[in-house]
Scaffold this active site. Structure first.
Site, PDB file in Angstrom:
ATOM      1  N   GLY A 159       3.112  -6.555   8.402  1.00  0.00           N
ATOM      2  CA  GLY A 159       3.140  -7.106   7.053  1.00  0.00           C
ATOM      3  C   GLY A 159       4.444  -7.778   6.689  1.00  0.00           C
ATOM      4  NE  ARG A 197      19.327  -8.191   9.357  1.00  0.00           N
ATOM      5  CZ  ARG A 197      19.433  -9.454   8.928  1.00  0.00           C
ATOM      6  NH1 ARG A 197      19.025  -9.786   7.724  1.00  0.00           N
ATOM      7  NH2 ARG A 197      19.955 -10.368   9.705  1.00  0.00           N
ATOM      8  CE  LYS A 221      12.603  -5.057  17.751  1.00  0.00           C
ATOM      9  NZ  LYS A 221      13.205  -4.191  18.793  1.00  0.00           N
ATOM     10  N   GLY A 222       8.850  -4.043  11.634  1.00  0.00           N
ATOM     11  CA  GLY A 222       7.718  -3.278  11.096  1.00  0.00           C
ATOM     12  C   GLY A 222       7.946  -1.789  11.257  1.00  0.00           C
ATOM     13  CD  GLN A 225       6.398   1.511   5.917  1.00  0.00           C
ATOM     14  OE1 GLN A 225       7.408   0.825   5.800  1.00  0.00           O
ATOM     15  NE2 GLN A 225       5.234   1.006   6.229  1.00  0.00           N
ATOM     16  CB  ILE A 232      -0.948   0.008   1.220  1.00  0.00           C
ATOM     17  CG1 ILE A 232      -0.151  -0.065   2.528  1.00  0.00           C
ATOM     18  CG2 ILE A 232      -1.914  -1.156   1.136  1.00  0.00           C
ATOM     19  CD1 ILE A 232      -1.004   0.125   3.778  1.00  0.00           C
ATOM     20  N   GLY A 233       2.130   1.059  -0.414  1.00  0.00           N
ATOM     21  CA  GLY A 233       3.081   2.169  -0.408  1.00  0.00           C
ATOM     22  C   GLY A 233       4.228   1.897   0.544  1.00  0.00           C
ATOM     23  CD  GLU A 238       0.518   0.615  12.413  1.00  0.00           C
ATOM     24  OE1 GLU A 238       0.312  -0.307  11.636  1.00  0.00           O
ATOM     25  OE2 GLU A 238      -0.392   1.350  12.800  1.00  0.00           O
TER      26      GLU A 238
END
Ligand code: FES
Ligand code: FES
Lengths: 177, 688
Positions: free
Chosen positions: B498, B572, B645-646, B582, B455-456, B649
């Protein structure tokens, strides 16, 4: 511009150097003509109200929100969309700069950003001042970060890629300013 | 090694040339246009729908409403049960769908519908003291509503320093640039949908139940998605309406929501009132932390934002209590918006911590470091890794924090009053079960299939890097296909889970393929369900620290943000180019909600009145100046094979508090209500 059918008009347009003649619903916007009739879906609809810039195209070389223009009112004009800004095989320098600087994330605002930036660089070169220009009479505006940010504020990016968008445009405009 | 390299997005060329097709761009042969008609009342019933004039108009194929729409089966999410009964639970609820051969015909026909209602009185006025405020069974998604450790009230009563403050955040709308769109097509009892979704598999599951189909009879594709920020995290009504319309007229139907329609139909962040009470020793070490959050939900679906969750993991405190309350109103259903819980929760907690630092006369960076916990405060679980201190130190060093004069309202620069602020950030490092497959092609190349969504985020590119390394080949040898539910179950692009989830399945499949010999024509499949469940119980979190400089003009109320710097410990980094983007994107949205964003409910009508981009302000280019994101080393082998870890957000968490803390430093005025609007700055009382 007239037609036998009520509510329908014949429109002649050159889009990305290709001439078109088509009957369109008088209620149709230029944006919808591009997307729904010509299949040129690179131009995006973010609001349909002139509030986001996702639908920016070049109309006679100048940037416009294509959602705010009725297709019938654009008859006779020449339109360049994101599909037409490169030279067929080579990317436009701004397209390359957006890739290198990661000037996008989801990519939905990107066609509008690039079309807008192309015209914006021309406007500055022609000496058009902006709200932040120190000298409104200057023959030519040098596009520093502040000028770019001001002049690109009609193109929203909800992914928040502005920092990289400005870097990409500055990279290209630097050679021109 | 491809992982760790800065790689230009694989689909980048398609995005900058306009070739990338989003759901509303897919040219399905012979499709018709569906136009959604929304209720004009906030509560009641549809008593009649007069579609005579609409059906007589040229091009109109059908008008669907509760009286004639195909019947739906079950749904976990009642917001999807559209056109099934006459009840109207909030303003903007779908009451009809007009299907016509062109969008213009559908829209004009919709305007001729005469819909009569039985109006009932409604309540759309959120307030923390609402008499129907209750304690929900759980908070989003499945956390405990309350946690208590120690004697909070006792510790507060005897603490040397107490901060007791109430913070409010307004309703906010995700407003992805791409409005939700779907085109649905039925063929021999099979349903194929192109949808703007963060989780094609989740949408497929919802449609399978709603239309009582076999799982293999539904396919959902979301190749390119124009942002979501939680707003497209699960199926939304537009996709159900498209499928209903297509069933009714026996041809494909495309439904594209308008920007205003998003406000009632696709979710938003609830308004929230938070009370935070901190008790501390004079040196700033906490003895008590009490965090109470009140929010709203709709009468259709209970959604309780996990606002106080952040206080369960952030700071050591002998006494710790977190609580949530919610009230069900006649309003649209709030859902996920970027960092649900942590975004508003961090505004309250990290503002309160700043207030405590001021009250104790301790530097706010040092005060945070002094309250570092040994294990997760509420659960007692060990941390898989915790590098918050490194983020604070590295951020402070790069920002030039040392030597900062803590006194407020001292730095005048013409009409501008300048100040700096800091806040910490954390977000759970989740990995969810996913499946993936990899095929060794005859030409020696490899094809990976995984129902991921990009989604980007750069997921498509990151997964290609991960797969190339796992297969021990260059990236150019690997094609990663995503966002097609036929590729099997996979995590949604949400909760910053994700890439952590999908990469695990991709690595497992690639390793399996190599172990099998990777002969041409063979395919290996992996499902990480068991492996994810087998992980030991640990507190897994990402961390960050924001440093912000503001310039405030108290005479116009304007707040400018010359500088934002974030230092992040996010495991990582697969692709530093897109990872940085992001994080900066999250920080940009954080600035936007700190200063601009606010959905205003007109309680007389139950309507978000500022439902478009002219009236709901999101940050424009000129609002943003210097924003930089840097990484600190954060090795963690307790996460997933790649150690990610993402990133989605963490960039927004804490950003609003850092900015509000900087505004205090600039002006001496504490803003506990977001957004920090010009009128709020202008109407503040200044000491000088
Ligand atoms: S779609 Fe034209 S300005 Fe938004
Ligand atoms: S790249 Fe997503 S809106 Fe700009």
């Amino acid at each position: 511009m007239t037609s036998q059918r009520i509510g329908v008009s014949t429109v002649r347009l050159v889009v990305n150097d290709e001439p078109h003649e088509l009957e369109v619903d008088n209620r149709m916007s230029l944006l919808d003509l591009l997307r729904e009739r010509l299949g040129a879906t690179g131009t995006k609809k973010g609001c349909d109200h002139g509030q986001c810039g996702a639908c920016t195209v070049l109309l006679g070389g100048r940037r416009v929100n294509s959602c705010l223009i009725l297709a019938v009112a654009a008859s006779g004009a020449s339109v360049t969309t994101i599909e037409g800004v490169g030279d067929g095989t080579e990317l436009h320098p701004l397209q390359r700069a957006f890739l290198e600087h990661d000037g996008y994330q989801c990519g939905y605002c990107t066609p509008g950003q690039i079309c807008s930036a192309i015209a914006m660089i021309e406007e500055a070169a022609a000496g058009w001042p902006s709200a932040v220009s120190a000298d409104v009479g200057a023959a030519k505006v040098s596009l520093d970060g502040e000028e770019i940010r001001e002049r690109m504020s009609g193109n929203l990016c909800r992914c928040g890629a502005y920092v990289n968008i400005v870097a990409a445009i500055a990279d290209v405009a630097g050679g021109r300013a | 090694m491809s992982v760790g390299e800065a790689v230009v997005r694989i689909e980048g060329r398609d995005k900058v040339t306009g070739a990338a097709r989003y759901a509303g761009d897919i040219p399905v042969a012979g499709f018709a246009y569906g136009w959604v008609v929304q209720s004009t009342i906030a509560r009641g019933r549809v008593s009649s729908v007069d579609d005579g004039e609409a059906l007589a108009r040229p091009g109109v194929l059908a008008v669907l409403h509760h009286g004639n729409a195909p019947r739906l089966g079950e749904a976990d999410d009642a917001t999807l049960l559209v056109l099934q009964d006459p009840r109207v639970p909030h303003l903007g609820w779908p009451v009809a769908l007009v299907v016509a051969t062109t969008a213009e015909e559908a829209r004009e026909a919709a305007a001729t519908l005469r819909i009569e209602y039985q109006v009932e009185s409604h309540d759309a006025a959120f307030r923390a003291e609402h008499p129907r405020m209750y304690v929900p069974d759980h908070i989003n998604p499945t956390y405990e509503t309350e946690t208590v450790k120690g004697d909070v009230d006792g510790a507060l009563a005897t603490a040397e320093v107490v901060v007791d403050a109430t913070y409010t955040t307004p309703a906010q709308h995700n407003n992805p640039m791409e409005p939700h769109a779907a085109v649905a097509e039925w063929h021999d009892g099979r349903l194929t949908v192109h949808d703007s979704s963060q989780g094609a598999y989740a949408v497929k599951q919802a449609l399978t139940r709603l239309f009582s189909l076999q799982p293999d009879a539904v396919r959902v594709v979301s190749e390119h998605v124009g942002g979501g920020f939680g707003n497209k995290g699960t199926a939304r009504p537009h996709v159900v309406l498209a499928a209903l319309g297509a069933a009714a007229v026996d041809r494909p139907v495309r439904v594209v929501l308008t920007r205003p329609q998003l406000y009632a139909l696709t979710g938003y962040r609830t308004p929230i009132v938070q009370r935070v009470r901190l008790g501390a020793h004079r040196d700033g070490r906490l003895v008590a932390l009490d965090h109470l959050a009140s929010s709203q939900t709709s009468k259709v679906l209970e959604f309780t934002e996990q606002t106080a969750l952040i206080s369960r993991s952030m700071y050591a405190s002998g006494a710790l209590r977190t609580r949530h309350r919610v009230v069900a109103l006649d309003v649209p259903t709030p859902r996920w918006m970027r960092a649900p819980g942590e975004s508003p929760g961090s505004f309250a907690l990290e503002s309160a911590i700043d207030e405590l630092a001021i009250a104790c006369g301790v530097d706010p960076v040092e005060l945070r470091i002094a309250n570092e916990p040994e294990s997760e405060p509420a659960s007692g679980l060990p941390f898989s890794s915790r590098n918050l201190v490194a983020c604070l130190r590295e951020g402070a060093r790069r920002f030039g924090w040392s030597g900062r004069d803590p006194r407020p309202a001292l730095r005048r620069d013409g009409r501008w009053w300048r100040g700096t602020g800091v806040a910490a950030a954390t977000y759970p490092a989740r990995s969810n079960p996913s499946s993936a497959s990899v095929t060794a092609e005859d030409d020696g190349r490899f094809t990976v299939r995984v129902t991921a969504a990009d989604i980007g985020t750069g997921a498509r590119t990151a997964l290609t890097q991960v797969a190339a390394d796992a297969l021990q080949v260059p990236m150019s040898e690997v094609t990663v296909l995503i966002a097609d539910s036929d590729f099997g179950p996979a995590s949604v692009a949400g909760g910053s889970s994700g890439t952590a989830s999908w990469s695990w399945a991709v690595v497992a499949a690639c390793r399996d393929l190599l172990a099998q010999g990777a002969a041409a024509g063979t395919t290996a499949q992996a499902n990480t369900g068991k492996a994810v469940a087998a992980r030991p119980d640990l507190a897994r979190h990402a961390y960050g620290a924001h440093f912000v400089e503001v310039a405030v003009d108290p005479h116009t109320g304007e707040v400018r943000v010359p500088r934002m710097l974030g230092a992040f410990a996010v495991g990582r980094i697969v692709n530093p180019l897109t990872a940085r983007s992001q994080l900066i994107g999250g920080m940009t949205m954080g600035l936007s909600i700190a200063l601009l964003e606010e959905s205003t409910m007109d309680t007389r009508f139950g309507d978000f009145v500022n439902h478009d981009l002219a009236n709901y302000h999101v940050a424009a280019n000129a609002d943003i100046q210097s924003i930089e994101a840097v990484f600190v080393d954060d090795p963690d082998d307790q996460l997933n094979p790649v150690g990610v870890k993402g990133l989605g957000e963490i960039g927004i968490v804490g950003a609003t508090a850092a900015l509000a803390n900087a505004v205090w430093h600039a002006t001496g005025v504490r803003h506990r209500d977001l957004p920090i609007r010009p009128d709020r700055v202008l109407n503040a009382t200044y000491a000088v």
